[in-house]
Scaffold this active site. Structure first.
Site, PDB file in Angstrom:
ATOM      1  N   GLU A 111       0.829  -1.205   0.000  1.00  0.00           N
ATOM      2  CA  GLU A 111       0.000   0.000   0.000  1.00  0.00           C
ATOM      3  C   GLU A 111       0.865   1.258   0.000  1.00  0.00           C
ATOM      4  O   GLU A 111       0.515   2.269  -0.632  1.00  0.00           O
ATOM      5  CB  GLU A 111      -0.936  -0.021   1.204  1.00  0.00           C
ATOM      6  CG  GLU A 111      -1.997  -1.108   1.104  1.00  0.00           C
ATOM      7  CD  GLU A 111      -2.871  -1.216   2.339  1.00  0.00           C
ATOM      8  OE1 GLU A 111      -4.066  -1.498   2.189  1.00  0.00           O
ATOM      9  OE2 GLU A 111      -2.344  -1.018   3.454  1.00  0.00           O
ATOM     10  N   GLU A 131      -3.234  -9.656   4.372  1.00  0.00           N
ATOM     11  CA  GLU A 131      -3.990  -9.249   5.553  1.00  0.00           C
ATOM     12  C   GLU A 131      -5.103 -10.226   5.907  1.00  0.00           C
ATOM     13  O   GLU A 131      -5.421 -10.424   7.086  1.00  0.00           O
ATOM     14  CB  GLU A 131      -4.590  -7.844   5.342  1.00  0.00           C
ATOM     15  CG  GLU A 131      -3.616  -6.707   5.556  1.00  0.00           C
ATOM     16  CD  GLU A 131      -2.829  -6.372   4.304  1.00  0.00           C
ATOM     17  OE1 GLU A 131      -2.205  -5.309   4.263  1.00  0.00           O
ATOM     18  OE2 GLU A 131      -2.796  -7.198   3.353  1.00  0.00           O
TER      19      GLU A 131
END
Length: 260
Positions: A111, A131
């Site tokens: 990210e 995640e």
């Protein structure tokens, strides 16, 4: 604790190196420091381009420090002025940022890379959004990836958390270019030099236009540009650099950009 963020200033270029052994993971304190670094870069008129990379040859960044989370860092804690990693939510960031991905780039690390404008990768770099395996969501990637690559590919990466290599990242347009590891920083510097030699006010306008137009209809976005409703566009159209570009073209010479 030593400073996990190393900066090197060379002319108009700022290199930011995440150096937090063993894996360059980001905790709350590190994120806040990164936000301070990028905010100062944003506000310094003498700096034009930033390069973000990781220390060593194995890790760019694996994202959120799960050990720190286990020790009390709250996932919804104070990440600092720019949000996680100091960059992806930094308001008014109208300067180009290059990510030089030198190794493992996963979770919040991916990210962070996606928050840059250009992504270069070493040929051994690997990527993932794992995640889901730790029972949480890759929030920024869930917003960005389906808008940037084919929807079904983005959803596969988000829903499975599988790893993919630099070649696949390039195939889907996640990274711009792949380089041998030994050449990565040289390539990043060459790209930064090229951009730093250009018109900074135009870059600022490009970045603000892209952000503003992301969720706008084409004509609405064009109207805001032509009516000079975007601050960076209004500055550009009234600038010495705007006149210098036309003058240099007429005189058949290279323009000299002053950023004003």
């Amino acid at each position: 604790m030593t400073n996990p963020i190393k900066t090197q200033r060379d002319g108009a270029i700022l290199q930011v190196t995440l150096d937090r052994p063993k894996a360059n993971a980001i905790d709350l304190q590190t994120s806040r420091r990164m936000g301070d670094v990028f905010a100062k870069f944003r506000d310094d008129p003498d700096l034009r381009v930033a390069v973000i990379t990781g220390a060593g040859e194995k890790f760019f960044c694996p994202g959120w420090d799960l050990k720190a989370a286990n020790d009390g860092d709250a996932v919804d804690g104070d990440y600092g002025v720019g949000g996680f990693g100091g960059l992806q939510e930094l308001r008014g960031m109208n300067k180009p940022v290059i990510a030089a991905v030198n190794g493992i780039c996963c979770g919040g690390g991916l990210e962070l890379a996606l928050a840059a404008d250009i992504i270069l990768a070493a040929d051994h770099a690997t990527f993932a959004l794992p995640e889901i395996r730790s029972g949480t969501v890759a929030d920024a990637a869930s917003v960005k990836l389906p808008k940037r690559i084919p929807y079904h590919i983005a959803m596969e990466l988000l829903l499975t958390g599988r790893w993919f290599d630099a070649q696949e990242a390039h195939l889907w347009g996640i990274v711009n270019h792949i380089h041998p590891a030994a050449d990565l920083m040289h390539a990043a510097r060459a790209m930064a030099d090229l951009i730093a030699s250009g018109p900074p006010l135009v870059y600022a306008a490009i970045k603000e236009i892209v952000r503003d137009a992301e969720d706008s209809k084409f004509q609405d976005a064009m109207n805001r540009i032509t009516k000079r409703q975007l601050a960076s566009v209004d500055t550009l159209y009234s600038s010495d650099d705007q006149a210098e570009g036309a003058r240099a073209f007429a005189e058949k010479r290279d323009p000299v950009w002053k950023g004003r």
